[in-house]
Design an enzyme around this catalytic site. Structure first.
Site, short mmCIF file in Angstrom:
data_model
loop_
_atom_site.label_atom_id
_atom_site.label_comp_id
_atom_site.label_asym_id
_atom_site.label_seq_id
_atom_site.Cartn_x
_atom_site.Cartn_y
_atom_site.Cartn_z
N ASP A 157 9.18 -3.99 13.38
CA ASP A 157 8.42 -3.46 12.25
C ASP A 157 7.57 -2.31 12.77
OD1 ASP A 157 6.41 -3.00 10.29
OD2 ASP A 157 6.50 -5.08 9.61
N HIS B 228 10.16 -2.78 8.24
CA HIS B 228 8.98 -3.25 7.50
C HIS B 228 9.29 -3.60 6.04
CE1 HIS B 228 4.86 -3.88 6.41
NE2 HIS B 228 4.91 -2.92 5.50
N SER C 32 3.61 -6.74 2.87
CA SER C 32 2.66 -5.84 3.52
C SER C 32 1.26 -6.04 2.94
CB SER C 32 3.15 -4.39 3.37
OG SER C 32 2.44 -3.53 4.22
N MET C 33 0.62 -4.99 2.38
CA MET C 33 -0.68 -5.20 1.75
C MET C 33 -0.57 -6.15 0.56
SD MET C 33 -3.38 -2.58 -0.04
CE MET C 33 -2.49 -2.59 -1.60
N PHE D 247 0.83 -1.20 0.00
CA PHE D 247 0.00 0.00 0.00
C PHE D 247 0.86 1.25 0.00
CE2 PHE D 247 -2.70 3.07 2.45
CZ PHE D 247 -3.74 3.17 1.54
#
Length: 251
Positions: free
Chosen positions: A194, A224, A93-94, A25
């Site tokens: 993270d 992250h 992530s996303m 994202f």
């Protein structure tokens, strides 16, 4: 609509093992390009799409919804499915949420899942007000560039658009609900340190999926965006070994 230099999608035609790569994202394919290129160098067929609303201007992202991002991933999967005998999905992530959704949607087509700091929820207290806040405030500070390695930079937006974030929350709810549908071999790599995605995401994933083949690796020297961080070589090596193992299984 001008695409930022370096935010272009990546594609490579190789063997009959396909690799679907999903970025996160507010980010771009740049964050996943090293792992996509490594898979291409290993001879695999690779698709790394640029998600709608990403890689241009954050206001463009606020005009999209999670179904738009999913449509781009599903279209890339369809390309791979036509060319390949098996497909492994990789996401950061996303992008990890989208890869998980691909495994849920295509339980026989997606034959392995590689997740790097996948997102299924966030701790930010402001999220409780997001349904109302999104109509008043268009964006908040950026969540990008959470990288430990000096000199490494993520090509991503400097703002977080709230309407798009609220839509992402709706996707989290659906994907989390359906985690027991995931049965594929799973490689989870996540960073204890993270600053974007809480550790509960990885714990939730491991607790709820139905996969019996699960490998967990801690990325102790990365934040992250681990694919651009100190543990990137480890991530690439483990991913290639995982793909090789999955590719040896009968179709």
């Amino acid at each position: 609509m001008d695409v930022l230099p370096g935010a272009e999608p990546f594609a490579h035609d190789g063997s009959r093992t396909g690799v679907l790569v999903c970025h996160g994202f507010t980010g771009t394919p740049q964050s996943m390009l090293p792992i996509a290129q490594r898979c291409a160098d290993e001879g695999y067929t690779v698709r790394l799409p640029r998600l709608p609303g990403h890689g241009t201007n954050w206001k463009d992202l606020n005009r999209t919804r999670w179904t738009d991002w999913w449509s781009a991933i599903d279209a890339a999967y369809a390309e791979l499915e036509r060319r390949c005998d098996r497909v492994i999905a990789i996401g950061l992530s996303m992008g990890g949420t989208l890869a998980t959704l691909a495994a849920q949607t295509h339980p026989y087509g997606i034959q392995g899942l590689v997740l790097i700091n996948p997102a299924y929820t966030m701790r930010d207290i402001r999220l409780k007000a997001l349904p109302a806040l999104q109509h008043v405030v268009p964006s908040i500070a950026s969540i990008a560039n959470d990288i430990k390695k000096p000199g490494s930079t993520e090509l991503a937006y400097d703002r977080t658009p709230l309407k798009a974030l609220q839509s992402q929350r709706q996707m989290w709810a659906q994907v989390t609900r359906d985690l027991p549908q995931v049965t594929q071999p799973l490689l989870l790599m996540h960073s204890p340190d993270d600053h974007v995605v809480p550790p509960e995401c990885s714990a939730l994933l491991l607790a709820r999926v139905s996969s019996t083949d699960k490998t967990e690796i801690l990325l102790t020297d990365s934040y992250h965006v681990a694919t651009l961080d100190n543990d990137a070589p480890l991530i690439e090596d483990e991913t290639v070994q995982f793909i090789q193992r999955v590719a040896e299984r009968p179709v």
